[in-house]
Design a protein around this motif. Structure first.
Motif, PDB file in Angstrom:
ATOM      1  N   ILE A   1       0.869  -1.173   0.000  1.00  0.00           N
ATOM      2  CA  ILE A   1       0.000   0.000   0.000  1.00  0.00           C
ATOM      3  C   ILE A   1       0.906   1.223   0.000  1.00  0.00           C
ATOM      4  O   ILE A   1       1.597   1.495   0.990  1.00  0.00           O
ATOM      5  N   LEU A   2       0.950   1.902  -1.146  1.00  0.00           N
ATOM      6  CA  LEU A   2       1.876   3.028  -1.356  1.00  0.00           C
ATOM      7  C   LEU A   2       3.301   2.585  -1.032  1.00  0.00           C
ATOM      8  O   LEU A   2       3.789   1.642  -1.649  1.00  0.00           O
ATOM      9  N   ASP A   3       3.938   3.219  -0.034  1.00  0.00           N
ATOM     10  CA  ASP A   3       5.341   2.851   0.238  1.00  0.00           C
ATOM     11  C   ASP A   3       5.463   1.825   1.361  1.00  0.00           C
ATOM     12  O   ASP A   3       6.544   1.607   1.886  1.00  0.00           O
ATOM     13  N   GLU A   4       4.337   1.184   1.712  1.00  0.00           N
ATOM     14  CA  GLU A   4       4.325   0.303   2.874  1.00  0.00           C
ATOM     15  C   GLU A   4       4.029  -1.153   2.472  1.00  0.00           C
ATOM     16  O   GLU A   4       3.100  -1.407   1.717  1.00  0.00           O
ATOM     17  N   ALA A   5       4.857  -2.066   3.006  1.00  0.00           N
ATOM     18  CA  ALA A   5       4.626  -3.505   2.774  1.00  0.00           C
ATOM     19  C   ALA A   5       4.051  -4.092   4.052  1.00  0.00           C
ATOM     20  O   ALA A   5       4.725  -4.129   5.083  1.00  0.00           O
ATOM     21  N   HIS A   6       2.799  -4.545   3.981  1.00  0.00           N
ATOM     22  CA  HIS A   6       2.131  -5.101   5.156  1.00  0.00           C
ATOM     23  C   HIS A   6       2.176  -6.627   5.043  1.00  0.00           C
ATOM     24  O   HIS A   6       1.557  -7.198   4.139  1.00  0.00           O
ATOM     25  N   ILE A   7       2.919  -7.261   5.936  1.00  0.00           N
ATOM     26  CA  ILE A   7       3.020  -8.724   5.875  1.00  0.00           C
ATOM     27  C   ILE A   7       1.741  -9.319   6.460  1.00  0.00           C
ATOM     28  O   ILE A   7       1.485  -9.221   7.659  1.00  0.00           O
ATOM     29  N   ALA A   8       0.926  -9.883   5.586  1.00  0.00           N
ATOM     30  CA  ALA A   8      -0.402 -10.355   5.981  1.00  0.00           C
ATOM     31  C   ALA A   8      -0.336 -11.769   6.531  1.00  0.00           C
ATOM     32  O   ALA A   8      -1.048 -12.102   7.479  1.00  0.00           O
ATOM     33  N   THR A   9       0.486 -12.612   5.934  1.00  0.00           N
ATOM     34  CA  THR A   9       0.670 -13.971   6.458  1.00  0.00           C
ATOM     35  C   THR A   9       2.008 -14.520   5.994  1.00  0.00           C
ATOM     36  O   THR A   9       2.506 -14.164   4.917  1.00  0.00           O
ATOM     37  N   LEU A  10       2.575 -15.369   6.837  1.00  0.00           N
ATOM     38  CA  LEU A  10       3.830 -16.073   6.527  1.00  0.00           C
ATOM     39  C   LEU A  10       3.787 -17.376   7.308  1.00  0.00           C
ATOM     40  O   LEU A  10       3.549 -17.362   8.519  1.00  0.00           O
ATOM     41  N   ALA A  11       4.001 -18.494   6.639  1.00  0.00           N
ATOM     42  CA  ALA A  11       3.999 -19.780   7.358  1.00  0.00           C
ATOM     43  C   ALA A  11       4.838 -20.809   6.620  1.00  0.00           C
ATOM     44  O   ALA A  11       4.938 -20.795   5.384  1.00  0.00           O
ATOM     45  N   VAL A  12       5.421 -21.682   7.430  1.00  0.00           N
ATOM     46  CA  VAL A  12       6.238 -22.783   6.911  1.00  0.00           C
ATOM     47  C   VAL A  12       5.610 -24.085   7.416  1.00  0.00           C
ATOM     48  O   VAL A  12       5.211 -24.167   8.593  1.00  0.00           O
ATOM     49  N   LEU A  13       5.524 -25.089   6.571  1.00  0.00           N
ATOM     50  CA  LEU A  13       5.008 -26.403   6.968  1.00  0.00           C
ATOM     51  C   LEU A  13       5.813 -26.886   8.186  1.00  0.00           C
ATOM     52  O   LEU A  13       7.046 -26.824   8.165  1.00  0.00           O
ATOM     53  N   PRO A  14       5.125 -27.351   9.258  1.00  0.00           N
ATOM     54  CA  PRO A  14       5.827 -27.643  10.509  1.00  0.00           C
ATOM     55  C   PRO A  14       7.096 -28.485  10.362  1.00  0.00           C
ATOM     56  O   PRO A  14       8.125 -28.159  10.944  1.00  0.00           O
TER      57      PRO A  14
END
Ligand SMILES: CC(C)(COP(=O)(O)OP(=O)(O)OC[C@H]1O[C@@H](n2cnc3c(N)ncnc32)[C@H](O)[C@@H]1OP(=O)(O)O)[C@@H](O)C(=O)NCCC(=O)NCCS
Length: 166
Positions: A69-82
């Motif tokens: 969003i404009l100059d901002e990166a909003h990390i909405a989700t991040l996941a690694v298989l257990p």
């Protein structure tokens, strides 16, 4: 030797991405959420990490969604298989995706993380994210608070170092 391939998410990845999501979060995103991000949300940067072992079919083991969003990166989700955690996959995928976000114009990043999620907080601190606030009761099912963390500015050289580890 096993190889980690970092690439944009496609519709063909959705089943595996939903499996990662279900095994990673107390309140996973609904099944159609990633479909929506991929097909409807112009601001979403959706990437995956694919683990490629000789003699076996490649498997998608991690995913990330970042909203730009404009100059901002909003990390909405991040996941690694257990079973694939602790191999620098989360770190490398985050570094790669932030590099893409930076190329797309983001100069800073932000995210919310559960106050009890020490592993993720340690990962984000390694990138230089700092806690700048608390969102009380952010997670509706458990009423748990979220820490708001920001990274300012996004530094390409640092991402390159984090991308190389592991
Ligand atoms: C958080 C998560 C994405 C980390 O992925 P990962 O691939 O296992 O992490 P990495 O192997 O890339 O670790 C990189 C760094 O993160 C930190 N870290 C990762 N797992 C950790 C753990 N269990 N305990 C402490 N620190 C941890 C460490 O600083 C580590 O680097 P170091 O070993 O040099 O100190 C993974 O644990 C996960 O999917 N958790 C469930 C979903 C989730 O909580 N997502 C974040 C939501 S905000």
């Amino acid at each position: 030797m096993a190889h980690l391939h970092l690439r944009p998410m496609t519709l063909a990845d959705l089943d595996q991405v939903n499996t990662i999501e279900q095994t990673s979060f107390p309140t996973p995103w609904p099944e159609n959420a990633f479909y929506h991000e991929l097909t409807q949300n112009q601001a979403a940067l959706c990437w995956v990490a694919e683990w490629d072992e000789p003699g076996q079919s490649p498997i998608v083991v991690a995913d990330i969604v970042i909203w730009i969003i404009l100059d901002e990166a909003h990390i909405a989700t991040l996941a690694v298989l257990p079973e694939y955690r602790g191999r620098f996959i989360g770190q490398r995928l985050l570094a790669r995706a932030l590099r893409e976000a930076s190329k797309a114009g983001a100069t800073q990043a932000l995210l919310e993380v559960r106050v009890t999620n020490q592993a993720a907080q340690k990962l984000y601190r390694k990138f230089g994210f700092e806690v700048v606030g608390i969102r009380p009761g952010y997670y509706q099912n458990t009423q748990e608070d979220a820490l708001l963390m920001t990274l300012k500015p996004i530094v390409a050289d640092k991402l390159a170092l984090l991308l190389e580890q592991g």
